[in-house]
Design a protein around this motif. Sequence first.
Motif, mmCIF file in Angstrom:
data_model
loop_
_atom_site.group_PDB
_atom_site.id
_atom_site.type_symbol
_atom_site.label_atom_id
_atom_site.label_comp_id
_atom_site.label_asym_id
_atom_site.label_seq_id
_atom_site.Cartn_x
_atom_site.Cartn_y
_atom_site.Cartn_z
ATOM 1 N N MET A 1 -0.395 -20.907 -19.949
ATOM 2 C CA MET A 1 -0.163 -22.279 -19.574
ATOM 3 C C MET A 1 -0.732 -22.500 -18.177
ATOM 4 N N ALA A 2 -1.303 -23.650 -17.965
ATOM 5 C CA ALA A 2 -1.886 -24.005 -16.671
ATOM 6 C C ALA A 2 -1.144 -25.215 -16.104
ATOM 7 N N CYS A 3 -1.445 -25.533 -14.874
ATOM 8 C CA CYS A 3 -0.878 -26.723 -14.242
ATOM 9 C C CYS A 3 -1.683 -27.955 -14.628
ATOM 10 N N ARG A 4 -1.106 -29.112 -14.384
ATOM 11 C CA ARG A 4 -1.770 -30.384 -14.614
ATOM 12 C C ARG A 4 -1.495 -31.267 -13.410
ATOM 13 N N ILE A 5 -2.466 -32.045 -12.981
ATOM 14 C CA ILE A 5 -2.243 -32.973 -11.868
ATOM 15 C C ILE A 5 -1.363 -34.104 -12.377
ATOM 16 N N SER A 6 -0.220 -34.301 -11.729
ATOM 17 C CA SER A 6 0.713 -35.352 -12.144
ATOM 18 C C SER A 6 0.704 -36.529 -11.193
ATOM 19 N N GLU A 7 0.477 -36.268 -9.913
ATOM 20 C CA GLU A 7 0.471 -37.320 -8.904
ATOM 21 C C GLU A 7 -0.585 -37.005 -7.852
ATOM 22 N N LEU A 8 -1.126 -38.046 -7.284
ATOM 23 C CA LEU A 8 -1.934 -37.926 -6.076
ATOM 24 C C LEU A 8 -1.237 -38.776 -5.026
ATOM 25 N N VAL A 9 -1.084 -38.246 -3.826
ATOM 26 C CA VAL A 9 -0.400 -38.959 -2.752
ATOM 27 C C VAL A 9 -1.440 -39.376 -1.719
ATOM 28 N N ILE A 10 -1.425 -40.656 -1.387
ATOM 29 C CA ILE A 10 -2.369 -41.205 -0.413
ATOM 30 C C ILE A 10 -1.570 -41.816 0.726
ATOM 31 N N ASP A 11 -1.809 -41.354 1.951
ATOM 32 C CA ASP A 11 -1.182 -41.963 3.117
ATOM 33 C C ASP A 11 -1.850 -43.297 3.406
ATOM 34 N N ALA A 12 -1.053 -44.271 3.849
ATOM 35 C CA ALA A 12 -1.603 -45.602 4.083
ATOM 36 C C ALA A 12 -0.875 -46.302 5.219
ATOM 37 N N ALA A 13 -1.630 -47.017 6.017
ATOM 38 C CA ALA A 13 -1.032 -47.868 7.048
ATOM 39 C C ALA A 13 -0.343 -49.069 6.401
ATOM 40 N N ASP A 45 1.711 -47.899 -19.834
ATOM 41 C CA ASP A 45 2.382 -47.420 -21.043
ATOM 42 C C ASP A 45 2.899 -46.001 -20.936
ATOM 43 N N ALA A 46 2.458 -45.254 -19.931
ATOM 44 C CA ALA A 46 2.822 -43.841 -19.866
ATOM 45 C C ALA A 46 3.690 -43.526 -18.652
ATOM 46 N N GLY A 47 3.336 -44.084 -17.481
ATOM 47 C CA GLY A 47 4.074 -43.755 -16.271
ATOM 48 C C GLY A 47 3.887 -42.312 -15.869
ATOM 49 N N PHE A 48 4.839 -41.803 -15.110
ATOM 50 C CA PHE A 48 4.771 -40.434 -14.615
ATOM 51 C C PHE A 48 4.824 -39.457 -15.789
ATOM 52 N N GLY A 49 3.990 -38.438 -15.734
ATOM 53 C CA GLY A 49 3.982 -37.403 -16.758
ATOM 54 C C GLY A 49 3.052 -37.684 -17.916
ATOM 55 N N GLY A 50 2.383 -38.847 -17.891
ATOM 56 C CA GLY A 50 1.444 -39.187 -18.951
ATOM 57 C C GLY A 50 0.125 -38.455 -18.767
ATOM 58 N N PRO A 51 -0.872 -38.817 -19.563
ATOM 59 C CA PRO A 51 -2.158 -38.114 -19.490
ATOM 60 C C PRO A 51 -2.937 -38.372 -18.201
ATOM 61 N N GLN A 52 -2.635 -39.452 -17.494
ATOM 62 C CA GLN A 52 -3.311 -39.747 -16.229
ATOM 63 C C GLN A 52 -2.331 -39.541 -15.083
ATOM 64 N N PRO A 53 -2.802 -39.062 -13.924
ATOM 65 C CA PRO A 53 -1.885 -38.914 -12.798
ATOM 66 C C PRO A 53 -1.490 -40.277 -12.227
ATOM 67 N N THR A 54 -0.296 -40.324 -11.672
ATOM 68 C CA THR A 54 0.116 -41.509 -10.940
ATOM 69 C C THR A 54 -0.374 -41.375 -9.497
ATOM 70 N N LEU A 55 -0.376 -42.488 -8.764
ATOM 71 C CA LEU A 55 -0.689 -42.476 -7.337
ATOM 72 C C LEU A 55 0.567 -42.863 -6.584
ATOM 73 N N VAL A 56 0.880 -42.115 -5.549
ATOM 74 C CA VAL A 56 1.978 -42.452 -4.653
ATOM 75 C C VAL A 56 1.340 -42.860 -3.338
#
Length: 127
Positions: A1-13, A45-56
Amino acid sequence: MACRISELVIDAADPERLAAFWSEVLGYVELGREDDGSIEIGPPDAGFGGPQPTLVISPSSDPRTGKLRLHIDVNATDRDQAAELERLLALGAKPADVGQTGTESWHCLADPEGNEFCLLGTRLQPL
């Protein structure tokens, strides 16, 4: 089993503005907010944990220094690259120079906070 990208975090002003920009770019919706002002966006339709990562999009007053060590690449799904470039520029993206030669098949852009991302040439099927 491998990891999967679930979220990307972007700092923002300005997390509100950046979340709105990336929501429009990706067709994402707001999924939630944290007490610290972070906004999570993701596929409707998917939210967190779906096939695409979420952005925080996380608030930060730290100044950015230098070139980003990681950037996002995007591909159009429902139009050609030229039409998608026009749409992204209308949303507030700006052309960015990271040393391209001018012969690349992609366009380097910056989001409203100056974070570089690339629009690639291949059109992908929507998920």
